[in-house]
Design an enzyme around this catalytic site. Structure first.
Site, PDB file in Angstrom:
ATOM      1  N   ASP A 284       0.838  -1.205   0.000  1.00  0.00           N
ATOM      2  CA  ASP A 284       0.000   0.000   0.000  1.00  0.00           C
ATOM      3  C   ASP A 284       0.874   1.255   0.000  1.00  0.00           C
ATOM      4  O   ASP A 284       1.951   1.277   0.590  1.00  0.00           O
ATOM      5  CB  ASP A 284      -0.960   0.012   1.197  1.00  0.00           C
ATOM      6  CG  ASP A 284      -0.277  -0.179   2.537  1.00  0.00           C
ATOM      7  OD1 ASP A 284       0.560  -1.093   2.667  1.00  0.00           O
ATOM      8  OD2 ASP A 284      -0.564   0.607   3.467  1.00  0.00           O
TER       9      ASP A 284
ATOM     10  N   GLU B 280      -0.217  -1.293   5.779  1.00  0.00           N
ATOM     11  CA  GLU B 280       0.824  -0.804   6.682  1.00  0.00           C
ATOM     12  C   GLU B 280       0.599   0.662   7.011  1.00  0.00           C
ATOM     13  O   GLU B 280       0.766   1.089   8.140  1.00  0.00           O
ATOM     14  CB  GLU B 280       2.215  -0.995   6.080  1.00  0.00           C
ATOM     15  CG  GLU B 280       3.365  -0.774   7.079  1.00  0.00           C
ATOM     16  CD  GLU B 280       3.796   0.694   7.253  1.00  0.00           C
ATOM     17  OE1 GLU B 280       4.410   1.006   8.275  1.00  0.00           O
ATOM     18  OE2 GLU B 280       3.508   1.522   6.359  1.00  0.00           O
TER      19      GLU B 280
END
Lengths: 424, 424
Positions: free
Chosen positions: A102, A167
């Site tokens: 991400d 994350e």
């Protein structure tokens, strides 16, 4: 030829392939909720490398009810976690190589010199959202694995490569991987450390503080109590709390950080009408958590600080600031600098870079907090990205560092996991 | 019977009728853009009183290009200004009686004890949005006119009753009335003054100040420049500017006001992410304008203050705060306390209330600024509403004060305009 030279040679010959792969990954926008296409590229690569694939959508009850689950995302459908396992021949130490897929949003598009998903290369740098944080690091991991595979080296311990989601929003992806059973004797996370080694990391969590005032017409503002003015007191006092909390941090790994565990005020919102005295003000921020501190201890420090404000301003006695702990939460990490994983990565660094590595404590949280606190796995954060470029416009990575990091990680794998032919 | 007694008697007998009329007006929500139904009630009453009606939609080019036009409203369709003229018999002084029909939004509905448009009456108070600001004052005006009409008293000077829109948003309604040609020898505006007489009024205008910082990750916040911190400096310094500006105000009418012309910060907005250092902060507020000050002078005071901040903090040298003058703007008013209109209202007050009136400077702007600055009309602001209740939840008016004000205004009209039978 020594393995180090073989790996060096292989990486030299496959440099462009790795860079092209990073370009491909950067060109696939993988902001929150849009991770699937970038993950598909990872999956394809893992297949090519012959790793045992595990692709699953996170979000089961076990995850959502875990005390360290921290997410406001309700739907993970179609955007899986990806794990590829390279089984060892046995008898060696296992390792997790963890990268997140991400990326944070690109921010103000007008400030980008190129399209944030162009992956354009200029003067040895590859530009784009995620290049440094942390697709470049992920490519270092994959190049290290590919080099070892291509050279026919058999590792004794398992290598568990993870490409996780979430994350940037609290670590639900890595937590899900831990809860799925992925543990190892050590872990490396190639977050953008400028190739420094971070055995410890600051944790952090978000807070929201609300202060009440009393409304009045702006023309007779003295009849009201401005929530903005009261909140300014809170903000100023938070600096003193930050100062006090940082005085207690004497770890030499923090020597280079002006403020080891900062309290940051990221938002300040108050008022709805220019000529009214605002009766409510809200700030949102993050408080750093020391490596040896628990989440609860940090919460308590903040809560008792807020309680103490009544001694400073009578208004707070009957109108105490209210705190909510919401959103992001990153556990601290606290590995001893003398841990063997540290020694092995340091030695590999020295072999490749011909100099001593810099060892510091991470100024920000990573998924290492989850791996170490929940998974009880020794974690080193070490990666090729440019720290100051993460989350910024015109984010970039220095490609040479990405290749060097691949080499250092490949060498570290040989030493940590062991190989059949232990020449490494 | 003396006229004062006749008027007293008439008001006593028609007390309930006036209160019912106020109730009707309050029950008609007349927030910005929704003024038509309340105006229709006014029109009906003016027809009943036999006044010459003038009903028009404001917003022509002459208005919009006027230097004191200040509005972000693009559409006035269907929500007219209303004027009713009671022609005098000739030879007397004319007067404008000005009330605004627009009310501010009701705010947090959960804080209202009753529906804000209920018009419920409890213990001599009528509750509801607009009761005090300023439908109650408008009813005082209409009751005064009706008493005079009903008693067959012929005034020599014209009485120009105005029910305008847009007072709460910059005064375009009253400006339109001035530009349409409505002028008079004097004016009364029954804004909620707690029955104090305000010959002077503070003007005010809105401003927006933007301060830039430099973004950084919250974990290394020392690498950035927090726009919140820089804005706090501006806010703190604005207090010093306010202090300095108020030191210069020695008018005894301001003796009761702790801060004659306040600078109010009504909004503070900064940041989008708890763990980022915010790179931009915006405040919006209002600056009070002294009765003897011009808009341009106040602007200049603020602008040179902002320029001076570079001397206090180096950051501002290359990143000076930016100011915009936007939205609301209310001209100050500055009538001599010894003006005959003041004397007449004071004397009438004394006759009715059996005590001296309190004379102060208004802490807020009213449409009186436009009547006096643009129309060159002597203006007194004097009304029955409860100052502290305006714009608040559970807004209310003391009904007895509304009736007393009607009586005082009726007597003032007799004296100011003169009557055929000059017994008043």
């Amino acid at each position: 030829m020594e393995k180090i030279e073989e790996i060096n040679e292989w990486l030299k010959n496959n440099r462009l392939k790795g860079i092209k792969f990073l370009q491909l990954l950067v060109q696939e926008r993988s902001t929150r909720g849009e991770e699937s296409r970038a993950q598909a590229i990872i999956v394809e690569k893992l297949r090519e490398l012959g790793l045992q694939l595990d692709i699953w959508e996170i979000g089961n009850e076990g995850l959502k009810s875990h005390p360290h689950y921290c997410s406001d995302r309700d739907n993970y459908n179609g955007n899986p976690n990806v794990v590829g396992v390279l089984k060892g021949t046995g008898g060696g130490r296992s390792i997790i190589l963890n990268g997140h897929i991400d990326v944070v949003p690109e921010g103000d598009l007008t400030k980008w010199e190129h399209d944030p998903y162009s992956g354009v290369i200029k003067k040895g740098r590859l530009y784009g959202r995620g290049a440094t944080d942390m697709k470049g690091g992920t490519v270092s991991l994959l190049m290290a694995i590919e080099a070892i595979q291509s050279l026919g080296i058999k590792l004794k311990g398992d290598v568990i490569f993870q490409s996780v989601i979430e994350e940037e929003s609290g670590g639900a992806g890595t937590l899900a991987a831990v809860l799925r059973g992925y543990r190892a004797d050590g872990a490396i996370i190639p977050e953008p450390t400028n190739m420094k080694l971070f055995p410890k990391q600051q944790g952090s969590m978000w807070f929201r503080i609300t202060v009440k005032g009393r409304a009045a017409h702006g023309g007779t503002r003295y009849e009201g109590i401005s929530a903005i003015e009261k909140m300014i007191i809170v903000v100023e006092q938070l600096k003193k709390l930050e100062e006090k909390r940082n005085e207690g941090i004497t770890d030499p790994l923090y020597a280079a950080a002006p403020i080891p565990i900062p309290i940051n005020i990221g938002k300040f919102y108050s008022g709805e009408w220019p000529s009214s005295v605002p009766d409510i003000a809200v700030i949102e921020g993050r408080i750093g958590i020391a490596p040896n501190e628990t989440i609860r201890e940090a919460e308590k420090a903040m809560e008792s600080f807020l309680m103490s404000l009544g001694g400073l301003d009578d208004w707070f006695i009957n109108h105490p600031p209210e705190i909510e702990w919401f959103g992001g939460r990153w556990l601290p990490g606290n590995l001893d600098s003398g841990h063997e994983l540290m020694e092995i990565i340091s030695a590999s660094f020295q072999q490749v870079m011909k100099k001593e590595p810099r060892i510091e404590a991470s100024p920000w949280g990573t998924d290492g907090g989850i791996l170490s606190n929940v998974g009880k796995i020794p974690v080193v954060v070490f990666g090729p990205g440019v720290t100051g470029s993460a989350h910024e416009t015109n984010e970039y990575i220095v490609l040479e560092d990405m290749i060097s990091t691949a080499q250092i990680i490949a060498l570290s794998l040989l030493k940590w996991c062991g190989s059949d032919d232990d020449r490494g």
